[in-house]
Structure formats: structure tokens, C-alpha cells
Design a protein around this motif. Structure first.
Motif, PDB file in Angstrom:
ATOM      1  N   GLN A 318       0.846  -1.188   0.000  1.00 29.78           N
ATOM      2  CA  GLN A 318       0.000   0.000   0.000  1.00 29.78           C
ATOM      3  C   GLN A 318       0.886   1.244   0.000  1.00 29.78           C
ATOM      4  O   GLN A 318       1.610   1.494   0.961  1.00 29.78           O
ATOM      5  CB  GLN A 318      -0.901   0.004   1.245  1.00 29.78           C
ATOM      6  N   LEU A 320       1.207   5.373  -0.194  1.00 26.15           N
ATOM      7  CA  LEU A 320       0.377   6.499   0.193  1.00 26.15           C
ATOM      8  C   LEU A 320       0.048   7.410  -0.986  1.00 26.15           C
ATOM      9  O   LEU A 320      -1.020   8.010  -1.024  1.00 26.15           O
ATOM     10  CB  LEU A 320       1.074   7.300   1.294  1.00 26.15           C
ATOM     11  N   TYR A 325      -5.099   5.923  -2.545  1.00 27.07           N
ATOM     12  CA  TYR A 325      -4.816   6.407  -1.192  1.00 27.07           C
ATOM     13  C   TYR A 325      -4.921   7.913  -1.097  1.00 27.07           C
ATOM     14  O   TYR A 325      -5.296   8.457  -0.059  1.00 27.07           O
ATOM     15  CB  TYR A 325      -3.431   5.931  -0.735  1.00 27.07           C
ATOM     16  N   LEU A 501      -9.210   7.372   5.804  1.00 22.40           N
ATOM     17  CA  LEU A 501      -8.043   6.620   6.272  1.00 22.40           C
ATOM     18  C   LEU A 501      -8.403   5.710   7.432  1.00 22.40           C
ATOM     19  O   LEU A 501      -7.919   4.573   7.512  1.00 22.40           O
ATOM     20  CB  LEU A 501      -6.940   7.597   6.691  1.00 22.40           C
ATOM     21  N   GLN A 504     -10.316   2.739   6.034  1.00 19.34           N
ATOM     22  CA  GLN A 504      -9.412   1.856   5.295  1.00 19.34           C
ATOM     23  C   GLN A 504      -8.541   1.048   6.239  1.00 19.34           C
ATOM     24  O   GLN A 504      -8.333  -0.158   6.037  1.00 19.34           O
ATOM     25  CB  GLN A 504      -8.549   2.686   4.343  1.00 19.34           C
ATOM     26  N   GLU A 516      -0.677  -3.749   5.361  1.00 22.11           N
ATOM     27  CA  GLU A 516      -1.332  -2.689   4.596  1.00 22.11           C
ATOM     28  C   GLU A 516      -2.027  -1.684   5.500  1.00 22.11           C
ATOM     29  O   GLU A 516      -2.067  -0.483   5.214  1.00 22.11           O
ATOM     30  CB  GLU A 516      -2.344  -3.294   3.619  1.00 22.11           C
ATOM     31  N   PRO A 520      -2.215   3.727   6.485  1.00 22.95           N
ATOM     32  CA  PRO A 520      -3.139   4.768   6.953  1.00 22.95           C
ATOM     33  C   PRO A 520      -3.043   5.026   8.445  1.00 22.95           C
ATOM     34  O   PRO A 520      -3.275   6.152   8.898  1.00 22.95           O
ATOM     35  CB  PRO A 520      -4.516   4.218   6.563  1.00 22.95           C
TER      36      PRO A 520
END
Length: 561
Positions: A318, A320, A325, A501, A504, A516, A520
Motif C-alpha cells: 500500500q 500512500l 490512497y 483513512l 481503510q 497494509e 493509513p
């Protein structure tokens, strides 16, 4: 006449803000009481005792833990001297930057069966999974530990501020009567600071009641998880409303206790005589003990989780700065910015109206608006969905029948309902910050402005806002970060495909994709550093005038003698 009209408009705006704050609680009560006794009877015979027992036990453990850690660390950094004390003054507040569910993700990766600790233990000893016992992180005790680590700063900040305001006169008297440093601490300093300590503990307990992410991830069944399961899992809105009402009653009880404790804070001032409390210089084992007491909460509440999350994020897929994202970040920043601006604007309206008209009516509006902080986000979300879903459906039927237009869900399908929920939830934070600054504005300035012909709006714009810029900025930052961390109301009220965020991170962690989820989570924690730094600076600055007054008084006494 025009002046009177402006005053009435200000009062109307203040009561409008208060009405928004009371609406979800009234809606929950009405929906629960009209939901039928059958649902409540079923709950009482099945899950209600378990929800009540688990919630009560969680509250007791968190209350004891936050009181012990917060009070002891506040006293050590205030009344003693040891290596690293100045660093710990700020570091002890850092765990407040993380929501508890983020710590839950980090410690699960570290301590769960496949985690690094148990894997290393099995490699070193050759044991199998059934050959040893290890504490289960996904448990009530694990949830309580996570909440204690992120909530003890509430007690620490309030207790430290109270210790800084204390005059040393009573403490010195206790020492001259034969009490040691710790005896004087328990017999004098703690009782004097008791309202502040109790206020911090009650704030921590209200946050415990409101927590959903931690208990849901650890599988601990509380009222907060029951509301969400009833609404989305069982599709029983009556049961969700009745559980929300039970939680609302408990939360409002804590809010009443917190307000009564805070009301007595003014009774414990330093008095006219200032005496310097000579700090106890700790050496040897005592200094090492103080470092350990202050260092362990910082290590386990901030440094270790940050290190775990950074390690996880470094190996995660993941990124950012991908469009996906960046969308989550944009949603979070949009909601937090709009909610902070509207909430602080409403708080200024309420506080300014009470300042101009210090009547029981205006004070009632303030108290009503401040109730929301004690109400969990899930309760507020359920309370807002009932009336606004009914309004959207009625409007849709009317427009369809008369004009053939399908309006859909105008309010419940938009971000405005989320912003309203945040406003209700965090109004008290903005109000308390604004009112603390407003108390420093001399009322004579308002009288002078009136004699010069200024109405409420020019007085607010030209006098109050420039003077109160630090308080307003602090309120904006605190509400901004609180909205970034808020999870239950966001989960319930968010429009389709409008994730933040926090959502998520919760979704990825629920799917056991902890690496992952670290990305966030780190962003949420990084944003939280800003208001924590401001809070620590303001508290330290608050103690400086008293120290200056002490030095000036002693210098004057020496010159006189």
C-alpha cells in the motif's frame, strides 16, 4: 431596534447549534421507546447482560490504569528532578496521537500466535503451539491495555496542570510535620488535585465507552459493538436504538460526574501566598525508578507501536501516493477540515452568546451543546439516521407523487450528515477550548465596545477573535485530529464508496492485512502530533507565570528584609 434584532439573531443561532447537538439523543430515545418491548426482552435475555458486564469490567480496568499511570507520571515530572525529565514532560503525552485501534493492530502483529514474539519463543525452545501458555492479545485484557496506553495522557495532562497550579505551602507544612515526600504527596498534593485527576479519568472512561475499533478488532462484545452488529448484521434498528439508549444513559452519567468534578476545580487555587516547591532531586535507584515509570508508558504507548507500524509499512504494497490512497486522504482531510471549521464556528457562537447574555437560557444552550462528547459516535450516528432517513423518504414520496422526480437520499446519502455527527460529537472540545481563552478577555473591553456603538458582530470580529486566536487555532486543530481518528460514526454514516483513512485501516485490519493497515494508521498518528505538541506547550506556559510570580515575591521579600 437594530441592535436588539442582532442580539436575537445571535441567540437564535446559538440555540440552533444546541438543537443540532440534542437531536440525535432525542431521536435515539424516541426510537428505542417506540421499538416495542419484545426486542428489549429478547436483548435482556440474550446479549444485554454480556454487553453490560463486559463494558463495566472494561471501564473499571481502564479507569484504574489511567489513574495510576497518569497521576504518578504527572507528579514525577512536576515535583522531582531526574535525568530526562524535560523530555518526558512532552513524551508522556505522545500516545494520545494514536487511536486505540491503531495500537491494537500493531500489538496483534507483535504478540499474536504468528507474531514475532511467539515465533521467536518457539524457535528458541523448540516448543509446539500446545506446549506453552501465552497471554491472548485478542481479549478483554488486551483491549483494556490498548485503551490505557492511549488514554492515560488525559489524566497526565490535567493532573500536571493541577500540580503546577498548587501552592507549596500545604506540602511544606506536611513535610515539617514529619511526612516524607511520598507521604506529603498522598496526603496533600493528590487530594488537592483530586478534581483534575477525576476529571481526566472520567474523560478516559467516556472515550472507553465510545470505542468501537479496538473492541471490534479484538472480538470483545460491548455496547458499542452491539449497536453496529444490530444495525448492519441483524438489520434490527429497534435493537440498535435500544442498545444505544442504554449506552447513552451510562455516558450521560459519566458526563454529569465529569462536569461536577470540573466545577470544583476553581476551589483549589494557589492563594495569595506563593512558595516555591523545591523539587526532590532523585539519584541512584530512585532516579532509575522514575525513568522507568515515565519511560515505560512512552515506550509501549508510542515508540514501540510506531516502530512496528513503520516496519510493517516498509514491506507493504500500500503506497500512500497512489490515486486510491490520495482519495482516502482527501476524504479524511475534507471531512476533518469542514467539521473543524463548522464546529468551532458554532462553539464561538454559543460562547459569545453566553458572554453577552449570561442568563440561564444561554447557559442551558452551552450545557446541551456540550453533552455530545459523552455520547459514542455510534449512538450519534444511529440518532441522526432515524430522523433524516424519515425526512428523505417523505420528501422522495412527495416529489415522486407530485412532480415525478426521484430525489433519493439527499441528506443521509451525503457527507453533510457525517459532518453533523462530528459536530455533535466534538462540540464540547471546541467549547471548552474557546471558553478557557474567553475567560482571559476583560469584560470591560466589551463595555467599551458597546459605548463606541459596536454591535455583537463587530465586537467579535475586532476584539474577541484577534485576542483569542491561539485558543481558536487550538480548538480547530484538536477537532481536526479527533475527526481524523473517529471510526464508529464514519462507518455507519459514510456514503457509498466514500472511505477515509480510518475506515481503510479498519477494513484492512479486519481482513488480517496488518501490513497494509499500517500505512493509513501512521498517517493518522502523524497528524495527531500537532495538537499534542500545542497542548504540552500551553500547559508548560501556564505554569510559567506562577513560577515568575514566586520568584518576584521572594526577591521582594529579600529586598525588604
Amino acid at each position: 431596534m437594530a441592535q436588539s434584532a442582532r442580539i436575537h439573531r445571535l441567540s437564535a443561532l446559538a440555540w440552533g447549534a444546541a438543537a443540532i447537538c440534542i437531536l440525535p439523543m432525542a431521536a435515539v430515545a424516541i426510537a428505542a421507546l417506540t421499538g416495542g418491548i419484545g426486542t428489549l426482552s429478547g436483548l435482556a435475555g440474550s446479549v444485554l447482560p454480556r454487553y453490560a458486564g463486559t463494558t463495566a469490567l472494561l471501564v473499571v480496568i481502564v479507569g484504574i490504569g489511567t489513574a495510576l499511570i497518569g497521576t504518578s507520571t504527572a507528579w514525577l515530572v512536576t515535583a522531582t528532578r531526574f535525568p530526562g525529565r524535560r523530555l518526558f514532560e512532552i513524551a508522556l503525552a505522545l500516545p494520545l496521537t494514536f487511536p486505540a485501534y491503531v495500537l491494537a493492530y500493531a500489538y496483534t502483529d507483535l504478540l499474536d500466535h504468528p507474531g514475532w514474539v511467539q515465533s521467536t519463543l518457539r524457535d528458541l525452545t523448540g516448543w509446539g503451539p500446545r506446549d506453552y501458555w501465552f497471554p491472548e492479545i485478542r481479549s478483554l485484557g488486551g483491549a483494556a491495555a490498548m485503551l490505557i496506553l492511549v488514554l492515560y495522557p488525559y489524566v497526565y495532562l490535567l493532573a500536571r496542570a493541577a500540580f503546577l497550579r498548587q501552592s507549596a505551602t500545604a506540602y511544606i507544612a506536611a513535610r515539617t510535620l514529619g511526612q516524607g515526600p511520598w507521604g506529603a504527596f498522598f496526603r496533600v498534593s493528590v487530594p488537592v488535585a483530586r478534581p483534575a485527576i477525576a476529571g481526566g479519568v472520567l474523560l478516559a472512561l467516556m472515550e472507553t465507552l465510545a470505542d468501537y475499533g479496538t473492541v471490534a478488532y479484538f472480538g470483545v462484545q460491548t455496547f458499542a459493538t452491539g449497536i453496529y452488529v444490530s444495525w448492519f448484521g441483524l438489520f434490527d434498528r429497534g435493537a440498535a436504538a435500544q442498545l444505544a439508549l442504554c449506552l447513552l444513559v451510562v455516558a450521560l452519567t459519566f458526563a454529569t460526574l465529569e462536569r461536577r468534578q470540573r466545577r470544583h476545580l476553581r476551589h483549589h487555587d494557589a492563594g495569595r501566598r506563593f512558595e516555591r516547591m523545591e523539587p526532590v532531586q532523585l539519584r541512584g535507584r530512585a532516579a532509575l525508578g522514575a525513568i522507568a515509570i515515565c519511560g515505560l508508558p512512552v515506550f509501549f504507548g508510542f515508540l514501540l507501536p510506531t516502530g512496528i507500524l513503520l516496519t510493517l509499512a516498509s514491506g507493504a504494497s500500500q503506497l500512500l501516493f497512489t490515486p486510491r490512497y490520495l482519495g482516502f486522504l482527501q476524504h479524511s482531510l475534507t471531512l476533518a477540515s469542514m467539521a473543524a471549521l463548522l464546529t468551532v464556528a458554532a462553539a464561538i457562537t454559543l460562547g459569545f452568546n453566553a458572554r453577552l447574555h449570561p442568563t440561564k437560557t444561554s447557559q442551558s444552550a452551552l450545557r446541551i451543546a456540550g453533552i455530545g462528547y459523552a455520547v459514542p459516535g455510534g449512538v450519534i450516528a444511529v440518532g441522526l439516521l432515524f430522523p433524516f432517513a424519515a425526512f428523505d423518504n417523505a420528501l422522495d414520496r412527495f416529489m415522486e407523487a407530485n412532480f415525478g422526480i426521484d430525489t433519493g437520499l439527499l441528506i443521509t446519502g451525503s457527507i453533510w450528515l457525517m459532518i453533523m455527527a462530528y459536530m455533535v460529537r466534538f462540540m464540547a472540545v471546541a467549547l471548552n477550548t474557546y471558553e478557557s481563552g474567553l475567560a482571559t478577555v476583560n469584560p470591560n473591553m466589551d463595555a467599551v465596545a458597546r459605548t463606541l456603538g459596536h454591535g455583537p458582530a463587530p465586537m467579535l470580529r475586532r476584539i474577541h477573535v484577534p485576542i483569542l486566536q491561539p485558543s481558536i487555532l487550538t480548538a480547530l486543530l484538536i477537532v481536526f485530529v479527533d475527526v481524523m481518528k473517529e471510526l464508529p460514526a464514519t462507518l455507519i454514516l459514510r456514503p457509498f464508496n466514500y472511505d477515509t483513512l480510518a475506515v481503510q485501516a479498519h477494513r484492512l485490519a479486519s481482513d488480517e492485512r496488518l501490513a497494509e493497515a499500517a500505512v493509513p494508521s501512521l498517517v493518522i498518528g502523524a497528524v495527531g502530533l500537532i495538537p499534542v505538541a500545542i497542548l504540552c506547550w500551553s500547559i508548560g506556559r501556564e505554569g510559567r507565570p506562577m513560577r515568575n510570580a514566586i520568584d518576584a515575591a521572594q526577591a521582594q521579600a529579600q529586598r525588604t528584609t
